[in-house]
Design an enzyme around this catalytic site. Structure first.
Site, PDB file in Angstrom:
ATOM      1  CE1 TYR A 144       1.735  -3.137  -0.905  1.00  0.00           C
ATOM      2  CE2 TYR A 144       2.363  -5.325  -1.353  1.00  0.00           C
ATOM      3  CZ  TYR A 144       1.810  -4.664  -1.551  1.00  0.00           C
ATOM      4  OH  TYR A 144       0.780  -4.529  -2.336  1.00  0.00           O
ATOM      5  CE  LYS A 195      -5.947  10.837  -0.030  1.00  0.00           C
ATOM      6  NZ  LYS A 195      -7.234  11.476  -1.070  1.00  0.00           N
ATOM      7  CG  ASP A 227      -7.810  10.665  -4.450  1.00  0.00           C
ATOM      8  OD1 ASP A 227      -6.978  12.211  -4.661  1.00  0.00           O
ATOM      9  OD2 ASP A 227      -8.497  11.992  -3.656  1.00  0.00           O
ATOM     10  CG  ASP A 251      -0.139  -4.304  -5.464  1.00  0.00           C
ATOM     11  OD1 ASP A 251      -0.327  -4.902  -6.142  1.00  0.00           O
ATOM     12  OD2 ASP A 251      -1.584  -4.145  -4.961  1.00  0.00           O
ATOM     13  CG  ASP A 255      -3.821  -4.908 -10.451  1.00  0.00           C
ATOM     14  OD1 ASP A 255      -2.702  -4.891 -10.473  1.00  0.00           O
ATOM     15  OD2 ASP A 255      -4.783  -5.611  -9.710  1.00  0.00           O
TER      16      ASP A 255
END
Ligand code: IPM
Ligand code: MG
Length: 364
Positions: A144, A195, A227, A251, A255
């Protein structure tokens, strides 16, 4: 002694932001009248509306206002009419500008399944029942904010896009400390999501979180690849207590987790820094339903509760707002996003009125 005057910056923003903010302000007024607290509400422009007015999504005056306030309340920013603009002046930059300039690096996203809404989730009741997850998302680093970034013409005449995933040790440490502290106040289970099997920066993330964990022997720390976490959130969300993760993963995972609760329209958030704090629903500006008085104002109202709890030292009042929301759902009132056949469909404003009425009753 409790402070009796608070300066709040109010940015309703774009799309449904204006409608839901109106409902949040009703709730603030009730608290202010009942407790005789002077909430000085200063409305400012941020997002597409600010671009239309000033040619920039975050004018200096808005940033100043945010800096000088005890807390910032934000509705939502963005909409299709601004999508053609350069990235540097898109409405979303207002949000990123506020997050970056205010240094609000810790984004708390509580994912709580309301019993009354269990059947509104697309997942089975048995899977979502009782979930109570706190996602702690790092908010001022990662792709970001990382540089270099941009799209350039390469030597071969073809374009090349670049974004940079970068985290410093200090950035990781401070978000890890926040997350451990929060875990301490809950079930004392912290899951760090990364990750690290692929990305060096994520290996550093894992190392630093593990180091910080040595100072919190009372909290159980585990690690998971992002994942797998995406999968586990659907398979068995009840296993999670506090999740700490990076900006981009947070983020996306938040959701996904929102759907466990039935609707993204239910989820508030708090973004905390050293001095500043910003409160906003995690959903966006929903341009497709803006101006129709059908949006769900509960995430915005619950964001007010978080503001009272984290910035204004009013945990009892925060709880009453949350109770008023639960009560309203118990009474069967639903906006369109969480509506079911046997429930009473209400507008944005009506939903706000019902919560307000319950809150008034609980205060007396
Ligand atoms: C969120 C939003 C924002 C983000 C957008 C609107 C910039 O999706 O707060 O989750 O990506 O952080
Ligand atoms: Mg998002």
């Amino acid at each position: 002694m409790k402070k009796e005057c608070f300066k709040i910056a109010v940015f309703a923003g774009d799309g449904i932001g204006r409608e839901i903010m109106k409902e949040a302000l009703k709730i603030i007024k009730i608290i202010s009248d009942d407790k005789n607290i002077n909430f000085q509400l200063h409305e400012g422009l941020a997002g597409g509306c600010a671009y239309d007015h000033f040619g920039t999504p975050l004018p200096d005056s808005s940033l100043q206002l945010a800096r000088q306030s005890d807390a910032v309340l934000l509705g939502a920013v963005g909409g299709p009419q601004w999508e053609h603009l350069d990235y540097s002046i898109r409405p979303e930059r207002a949000l990123l500008g506020l997050r970056g300039s205010l240094g609000i690096y810790a984004n708390l996203r509580p994912i709580v399944a309301f019993d009354e809404l269990l059947d509104a989730s697309p997942l089975k009741r048995s899977i979502v029942q009782g979930i109570d997850i706190m996602i702690v998302r790092e908010l001022t680093g990662d792709v970001y904010f990382g540089k270099p970034r941009g799209i350039k013409q390469g030597k071969n005449g073809k374009r090349k896009g670049t974004n940079t995933l970068v985290y410093t040790e200090d950035e990781i440490r401070r978000i890890a400390v926040r997350a451990f502290e929060i875990a301490r106040t809950r079930k004392k289970n912290l899951l760090s999501v990364d990750k690290a099997n692929i990305l060096e920066t994520m290996e550093l993330w894992r190392d630093v979180v593990t180091e910080v964990g040595r100072s919190y022997p009372d909290v159980t720390l585990q690690h998971m690849y992002v994942d797998n976490c995406a999968l586990q959130l659907i398979r068995n969300p009840a296993q999670f207590d506090v999740i700490v993760t990076t900006n981009l993963f947070g983020d996306i995972l938040s959701d996904e987790a929102a759907m466990l609760t039935g609707s993204i329209g239910m989820l508030p958030s708090a973004s905390l820094g050293k001095k500043s704090a910003l409160y906003e629903p995690i959903h966006g500006s929903a341009p497709d339903i803006a101006g129709q008085n059908v949006a769900n104002p509960l995430a915005m109202i619950l964001s007010v509760a978080l503001m009272l709890r984290y910035s204004l030292s009013m945990p009892a009042e925060a709880q009453l707002i949350e109770n008023a929301v639960t009560e309203t759902l118990k009474e069967g009132f639903r906006t369109r996003d969480i509506h079911q056949p046997d429930k009473k469909l209400v507008s944005t404003a009506e939903m706000g009125d019902h919560v307000a009425e319950n809150l008034r009753r609980f205060l007396n």
